[in-house]
Scaffold this active site. Structure first.
Site, short mmCIF file in Angstrom:
data_model
loop_
_atom_site.label_atom_id
_atom_site.label_comp_id
_atom_site.label_asym_id
_atom_site.label_seq_id
_atom_site.Cartn_x
_atom_site.Cartn_y
_atom_site.Cartn_z
N ASN A 9 0.85 -1.19 0.00
CA ASN A 9 0.00 0.00 0.00
C ASN A 9 0.89 1.24 0.00
O ASN A 9 1.54 1.56 1.00
CB ASN A 9 -0.89 -0.01 1.25
N PHE A 10 0.94 1.94 -1.13
CA PHE A 10 1.81 3.12 -1.25
C PHE A 10 1.27 4.30 -0.44
O PHE A 10 1.98 5.29 -0.24
CB PHE A 10 1.91 3.54 -2.72
N LYS A 11 0.00 4.21 -0.02
CA LYS A 11 -0.67 5.31 0.67
C LYS A 11 -0.44 6.61 -0.13
O LYS A 11 -0.50 6.57 -1.36
CB LYS A 11 -0.16 5.43 2.11
N HIS A 93 -9.91 0.68 4.70
CA HIS A 93 -8.63 0.84 5.37
C HIS A 93 -8.85 1.76 6.58
O HIS A 93 -9.67 2.68 6.54
CB HIS A 93 -7.59 1.44 4.42
N GLU A 141 -5.79 -5.52 10.69
CA GLU A 141 -4.85 -4.41 10.88
C GLU A 141 -5.24 -3.57 12.10
O GLU A 141 -6.11 -2.71 12.02
CB GLU A 141 -4.88 -3.49 9.66
N ILE A 146 -0.22 0.62 12.98
CA ILE A 146 0.06 1.05 11.60
C ILE A 146 1.12 2.14 11.60
O ILE A 146 1.03 3.11 12.36
CB ILE A 146 -1.24 1.55 10.91
N GLY A 181 2.70 -2.50 10.83
CA GLY A 181 4.02 -2.59 11.46
C GLY A 181 4.93 -3.67 10.92
O GLY A 181 6.06 -3.83 11.40
N ALA A 202 3.15 -1.13 4.15
CA ALA A 202 3.33 0.21 3.59
C ALA A 202 4.71 0.78 3.93
O ALA A 202 5.63 0.72 3.13
CB ALA A 202 2.23 1.15 4.09
N SER A 203 4.90 1.29 5.15
CA SER A 203 6.08 2.11 5.43
C SER A 203 7.41 1.36 5.35
O SER A 203 8.43 1.94 4.96
CB SER A 203 5.94 2.76 6.82
O1 G3P Z 1 -2.35 -0.96 4.38
C1 G3P Z 1 -1.29 -1.41 5.16
C2 G3P Z 1 -0.85 -0.35 6.11
O2 G3P Z 1 -1.91 0.21 6.81
C3 G3P Z 1 0.18 -0.86 7.08
O3 G3P Z 1 1.01 0.23 7.33
O4 G3P Z 1 3.21 1.30 7.49
O5 G3P Z 1 2.44 -0.31 9.28
O6 G3P Z 1 3.07 -1.17 7.00
P1 G3P Z 1 2.50 -0.01 7.80
#
Ligand code: G3P
Length: 227
Positions: A9-11, A93, A141, A146, A181, A202-203
């Site tokens: 997810n590139f957000k 989301h 999630e 997150i 995470g 994502a991150s």
């Molecule tokens: O959609 C996945 C995202 O919400 C997870 O974020 O940065 O914790 O991988 P992250």
């Protein structure tokens, strides 16, 4: 949807835009072919068409509206996404939450137009309720993790275990993913070991100095676990 699966997810991270975003998408596409894994990319919505035209990965949208073509100012019609070549839609989301009624409508529309539906749930109970709508996949999630770099598979393993049990009690066909995470190979492997069939990330990728290496590390963890 083949499992295990990685969805990136590139957000709206700046790194997800322009050539840099396309490069990350191309890494994902290359690793997907090299490892024989399903890796899907959800770019910033404003970049959808450019990614569809210039990257070989299956492209997902991060959010859509339960409408079709017509007088729906500012909305994102599911039918238009299908016509553009989008392959799937992330629904509910935690950063784009919907009411249960809207989630059900979107899952039905995605099914009607042949799009994969990946619905996010912050608890196993909500996951079980969403499972009744019959999406392709449900991503567990917990919002508080997150972007934290603290993986749900490490900090809240019970969410995955209970979520898998609850969702599979409604339908064994629904793919259960873990997100929030996820930051290392070990986090990925632990998520699979707890019963999930893939991860939503994502991150750890978008903020990495070398996104391609992180994507490859996660792919290796999935392939090694599946052996
Ligand atoms: O959609 C996945 C995202 O919400 C997870 O974020 O940065 O914790 O991988 P992250």
């Amino acid at each position: 949807m083949r499992v295990p699966v990685l969805i990136i997810n590139f957000k709206n991270y700046r790194e997800g835009y322009g050539d840099r975003g396309l490069d990350i998408c191309r890494y994902a596409s290359r690793v997907s072919v090299e490892y024989g894994l399903d890796i899907y990319v959800a770019p910033p919505t404003l970049m959808l068409m450019r990614f569809i035209e210039h990257c070989g990965a299956d492209i997902y949208v991060q959010h859509a509206d339960p409408v079709t073509y017509g007088a729906y100012t500012g909305s994102i019609p599911v039918e238009a996404l299908k016509d553009m070549g989008v392959k799937g839609v992330i629904i509910n989301h935690s950063e784009k939450q919907l009411e249960v009624r809207q989630i059900i409508e979107l899952v039905d529309k995605a099914r009607q137009y042949g799009l994969v539906s990946v619905v996010c749930a912050d608890t196993p109970v909500l996951g079980k309720i969403i499972a009744l709508a019959g999406p392709t996949a449900i991503a567990l999630e917990p919002p508080e993790l997150i972007g934290s770099g603290i993986a749900v598979s490490r900090a809240r393993p019970e969410i995955i275990v209970e979520g898998v049990k609850s969702i599979k009690s409604i339908s064994r066909d629904i793919v259960v993913l873990a997100g929030a995470g996820i930051s290392s190979r070990d986090d990925v492997e632990k998520a699979l070991r707890l019963g999930s069939e893939g991860v939503l990330v994502a991150s750890a990728i978008m903020k990495a100095r070398d996104p391609g290496k992180v994507i490859e590390d996660f792919a290796q963890a999935m392939v090694n676990y599946s052996k």
